[in-house]
Motif scaffolding. Structure first.
Motif, PDB file in Angstrom:
ATOM      1  N   ALA A  80      72.489 -13.238  25.319  1.00  0.00           N
ATOM      2  CA  ALA A  80      71.511 -12.638  24.402  1.00  0.00           C
ATOM      3  C   ALA A  80      71.674 -13.197  22.993  1.00  0.00           C
ATOM      4  CB  ALA A  80      71.673 -11.117  24.395  1.00  0.00           C
TER       5      ALA A  80
ATOM      6  N   CYS B 189      69.027 -15.574  20.600  1.00  0.00           N
ATOM      7  CA  CYS B 189      68.681 -15.323  19.197  1.00  0.00           C
ATOM      8  C   CYS B 189      68.965 -16.552  18.342  1.00  0.00           C
ATOM      9  CB  CYS B 189      69.459 -14.121  18.667  1.00  0.00           C
ATOM     10  SG  CYS B 189      69.000 -12.536  19.406  1.00  0.00           S
TER      11      CYS B 189
ATOM     12  N   ASN C 259      61.724 -12.750  24.654  1.00  0.00           N
ATOM     13  CA  ASN C 259      63.150 -12.464  24.577  1.00  0.00           C
ATOM     14  C   ASN C 259      63.454 -11.125  23.910  1.00  0.00           C
ATOM     15  OD1 ASN C 259      62.336 -13.299  22.028  1.00  0.00           O
ATOM     16  ND2 ASN C 259      64.266 -14.340  21.551  1.00  0.00           N
TER      17      ASN C 259
ATOM     18  N   GLU D 120      66.696  -9.424  25.017  1.00  0.00           N
ATOM     19  CA  GLU D 120      67.868 -10.116  24.487  1.00  0.00           C
ATOM     20  C   GLU D 120      68.072  -9.811  23.004  1.00  0.00           C
ATOM     21  OE1 GLU D 120      65.580 -11.474  26.368  1.00  0.00           O
ATOM     22  OE2 GLU D 120      66.598 -12.381  28.096  1.00  0.00           O
TER      23      GLU D 120
ATOM     24  N   LEU E 199      69.601  -6.338  22.800  1.00  0.00           N
ATOM     25  CA  LEU E 199      70.976  -6.339  23.297  1.00  0.00           C
ATOM     26  C   LEU E 199      71.916  -6.859  22.210  1.00  0.00           C
ATOM     27  CD1 LEU E 199      70.697  -7.669  26.972  1.00  0.00           C
ATOM     28  CD2 LEU E 199      71.501  -5.419  26.231  1.00  0.00           C
TER      29      LEU E 199
END
Length: 319
Positions: A13, A17, A103, A106, A109
């Motif tokens: 995750a 990013c 995403n 992610e 998270l």
């Protein structure tokens, strides 16, 4: 889910990013290379959250009501990610809704893990979302007071979050960071004056434009009128004052982050210098940073303490 599997999912995750940050990070790329490695995943998570919320607010294919609803959902995900029961499992939240980035899971998270591990203030993320909401319906600013209030929520929280990630909790540093973040935001506005106008927005306050006789319709041309150049010159002068006020945060943080902050500060100053050399005409010559600026950056970083409030040769004083 086993501990090792959960750690792998979380690492993935954070990596998502960081990829997002590398793809979209535009304004001052020389600075990002200096960010301490231990901070980079957390900063990337903050960036991914803010970038996605900004994109939701700017999505022109959806109505304002739809974009507000999406930002409501973004806030719900934020608040859900902060609770102690939030785990790297099916509790990561529902899959992305139409209008949310692929995403999304992610992002939250990673962000939730950073918020809980470091104790990042959720109110700063809420401020960011409130500014993005404002973007949906506000396209003009009547005064500098109004514009500064917008910057307080759209830019300043990012600087404070970076300081918290670095472990810095100091009111004086917060204030200096706010000045730099606002200055960087304003610099981007002056740099993108024509682009923003074509998107229906003008950030230069109406009272400043009126003071210099700068008319909105004149932005439809291929170059700026003398009135607009005078208005931008005044805006650049005010922006330089903010950079000066914010310089102490660059000196108050040591290590690699200190160099990162100095490089970011210099990136903003460099854009303003280029804008001034172009006669404040960002329409005909949009100032950007490139590889050819690297020697200047290196020299100014190495001679940082020698250049307090010093203006580049050949530039007039616009204060």
């Amino acid at each position: 889910m086993s501990t090792s599997s959960a750690a792998a999912v979380l690492a993935s995750a954070y990596a998502a990013c960081e990829r997002d940050a590398r793809v979209h990070y535009e304004n001052f790329p020389v600075a990002s290379l200096l960010l301490p490695g231990r901070m980079r995943p957390h900063v990337a998570a903050v960036y991914a959250f803010a970038r996605a919320a900004d994109d939701i607010a700017d999505e022109g294919r959806r109505s304002p009501a739809e974009r507000h609803a999406l930002l409501d959902g973004w806030l719900r995900r934020l608040h859900r990610s902060t609770v102690s029961a939030y785990t790297v499992s099916t509790d990561a939240g529902p899959p992305p809704s139409p209008g949310e980035p692929a995403n999304t899971v992610e992002i939250f998270l990673a962000l939730g893990a950073s918020i809980r591990a470091i104790g990042l203030p959720v109110s700063l993320f809420e401020d960011l979302v409130s500014a993005f909401r404002q973007d949906i319906t506000t396209t003009r600013y009547a005064s500098w007071f109004d514009l500064f209030d917008y910057c307080r929520r759209s830019a300043n929280p990012v600087g404070r979050l970076v300081l918290r990630i670095a472990g810095a909790r100091d009111g004086a540093l917060d204030a200096a960071s706010d000045a730099v973040c606002t200055a960087l935001q304003l610099t981007n506005f002056w740099q993108d004056l024509k682009i923003d106008f074509e998107r229906g927005r003008i950030y230069l306050p109406a009272d400043e434009r009126t003071r210099h006789g700068a008319r909105e319709d004149d932005l439809r041309g291929d170059c700026l009128t003398p009135e607009w150049r005078r208005a931008l010159a005044a805006a650049v002068s005010r922006t330089r004052e903010l950079f000066d006020a914010g310089r102490p945060v660059c000196d108050g943080i040591g290590g690699r982050l200190g160099w990162e902050l100095r490089a970011t500060w210099l990136g903003g100053i460099r854009i303003l210098d280029k804008l001034e050399r172009a006669g404040f005409d960002s329409v005909r010559s949009r100032p950007t940073l490139g590889v050819t600026d690297t020697p200047w950056f290196l020299w100014r970083l190495l001679t940082w303490s020698m250049h307090r409030r010093q203006r580049p040769a050949g530039l007039r004083d616009s204060t």
